[in-house]
Design an enzyme around this catalytic site. Structure first.
Site, PDB file in Angstrom:
ATOM      1  N   ASP A   1       0.859  -1.187   0.000  1.00 42.08           N
ATOM      2  CA  ASP A   1       0.000   0.000   0.000  1.00 42.08           C
ATOM      3  C   ASP A   1       0.899   1.242   0.000  1.00 42.08           C
ATOM      4  O   ASP A   1       1.783   1.352  -0.843  1.00 42.08           O
ATOM      5  CB  ASP A   1      -0.963  -0.068   1.196  1.00 42.08           C
ATOM      6  CG  ASP A   1      -1.962   1.067   1.259  1.00 42.08           C
ATOM      7  OD1 ASP A   1      -2.927   1.054   0.486  1.00 42.08           O
ATOM      8  OD2 ASP A   1      -1.761   1.983   2.084  1.00 42.08           O
TER       9      ASP A   1
ATOM     10  N   HIS B   1      -7.095  -6.204  -1.390  1.00 42.47           N
ATOM     11  CA  HIS B   1      -6.024  -5.242  -1.157  1.00 42.47           C
ATOM     12  C   HIS B   1      -5.042  -5.653  -0.067  1.00 42.47           C
ATOM     13  O   HIS B   1      -3.859  -5.330  -0.146  1.00 42.47           O
ATOM     14  CB  HIS B   1      -6.635  -3.884  -0.781  1.00 42.47           C
ATOM     15  CG  HIS B   1      -5.627  -2.807  -0.595  1.00 42.47           C
ATOM     16  ND1 HIS B   1      -4.861  -2.318  -1.627  1.00 42.47           N
ATOM     17  CD2 HIS B   1      -5.224  -2.127   0.519  1.00 42.47           C
ATOM     18  CE1 HIS B   1      -4.053  -1.369  -1.177  1.00 42.47           C
ATOM     19  NE2 HIS B   1      -4.250  -1.248   0.129  1.00 42.47           N
TER      20      HIS B   1
END
Length: 328
Positions: A106, A305
């Site tokens: 991320d 994610h």
């Protein structure tokens, strides 16, 4: 609260430009520095630390500046990318090492890539999870994000820009907000195609209005959620959110590196269901130019994610296999 994953984990703090950085390490051997994203902590690497240690590496997961037990400078501009890169360099030096492999997820992926770009003498290889590398440059970021969504909704990055705004939504119920945010971007709990996108905020609404209700994602136990919630209940959210509030400063600071590739050996792993990989498919397509040292690029089926937490065994296999190629 969940007990620590292994008695071999060692907590310590080191001096860094941030003031103090907290890290957790396990194992001995070549240094692998693990950099988390938003809204996480060193704990997001809890499944990688023992696996990397068992494979013969000194695995070190940090709390990024503004998170956990690391220092939280008051000034918003203290969270620009240049400072975070220097924190990484300081960690390597404080651990008595000259160089390291850096792995990021991320926002940590962006930090890892910038670390490799700015300090190739320290970071000899880089692995990027979820967010692909895109060289510095292009239009001013807030101009781009401000146009996404149209008149009816606002992109979450723009929503995070104004100091105090997202904090007012999150901090009254940190645990509930985190549960919804994690679920919104997890493969098994994310909204179905055609449902409102949780990356956007309806004008006048809240981001959590689009979070799914119901069970936690399979990777997230109640104890895991307790750990994350306790961290942010203690620290507040401002340090973490300030990363988003420095994107224009980063754009200016990194202008000398406009279009620059990261040439070291590299690895990319993304989730096939993650918006970070679908929205940035052009960046992945450009890897032959932007990551000329790329060993492999993987998109994991059925993965969202939170990639190293959703599919820890596969991430561990890919990471350790790639690391082996760096020393053979």
């Amino acid at each position: 609260m969940q007990s620590e994953p292994s008695a071999e984990l060692r907590h310590r703090t080191v001096e860094a430009p941030a003031g103090r950085l907290h890290l957790v390490e396990q194992g001995a051997g070549p240094l692998v520095l693990l950099v988390h994203g938003f809204p996480e902590s060193w704990y997001s690497w809890r499944r990688q630390l023992p696996a990397l240690a068992a494979a013969g590496y000194r695995a070190v997961a940090i709390d990024v500046r503004g998170y956990g037990r690391s220092s939280r400078p008051a000034a918003a501009d203290a969270y620009r990318m240049l400072g975070l890169v220097e924190d990484n360099v300081a960690v390597v030096r404080a651990l008595g090492e000259e160089n390291a492999v850096v792995v990021g997820h991320d926002w940590g992926s962006n930090i890892a890539a910038a670390s490799a770009l700015l300090h190739p003498e320290v970071f000899g290889a880089v692995a990027l999870l979820s967010v692909p590398y895109a060289p510095p440059g292009g239009p001013r970021p807030t101009d781009v994000f401000g146009r996404i969504g149209g008149p009816e909704q606002e992109f979450y990055v723009s929503y995070f820009q104004e100091p105090g705004r997202a904090e007012a939504e999150i901090e009254p119920d940190v645990r509930g907000w985190l549960a919804g945010f994690y679920a919104a971007l997890s493969a098994d709990t994310m909204p179905a195609r055609g449902e409102p996108d949780p990356h956007f905020v309806a004008r006048g609404g809240l981001l959590r209005d689009r979070f799914p209700a119901g069970a936690l994602p399979a990777w997230l136990t109640e104890d895991d959620l307790d750990f994350y919630a306790a961290e942010f209940e203690r620290t507040g959210m401002t340090g973490a959110l300030n990363r988003y509030r420095n994107m224009d400063r980063d754009w200016e600071d990194l202008a000398p590196y406009r279009g620059a590739p990261v040439t070291q050996p590299s690895l990319f792993i993304g989730g096939a269901l993650d918006a970070s990989t679908t929205w940035m498919s052009d960046a992945i397509d450009a890897f032959p130019t932007t990551l000329p040292g790329l060993s492999a690029s993987h998109l994991l089926d059925g993965c969202g994610h939170w990639i190293q937490q959703e599919h820890p065994e596969e991430i561990n296999r890919l990471l350790t296999g790639w690391l082996t190629t760096l020393t053979n």
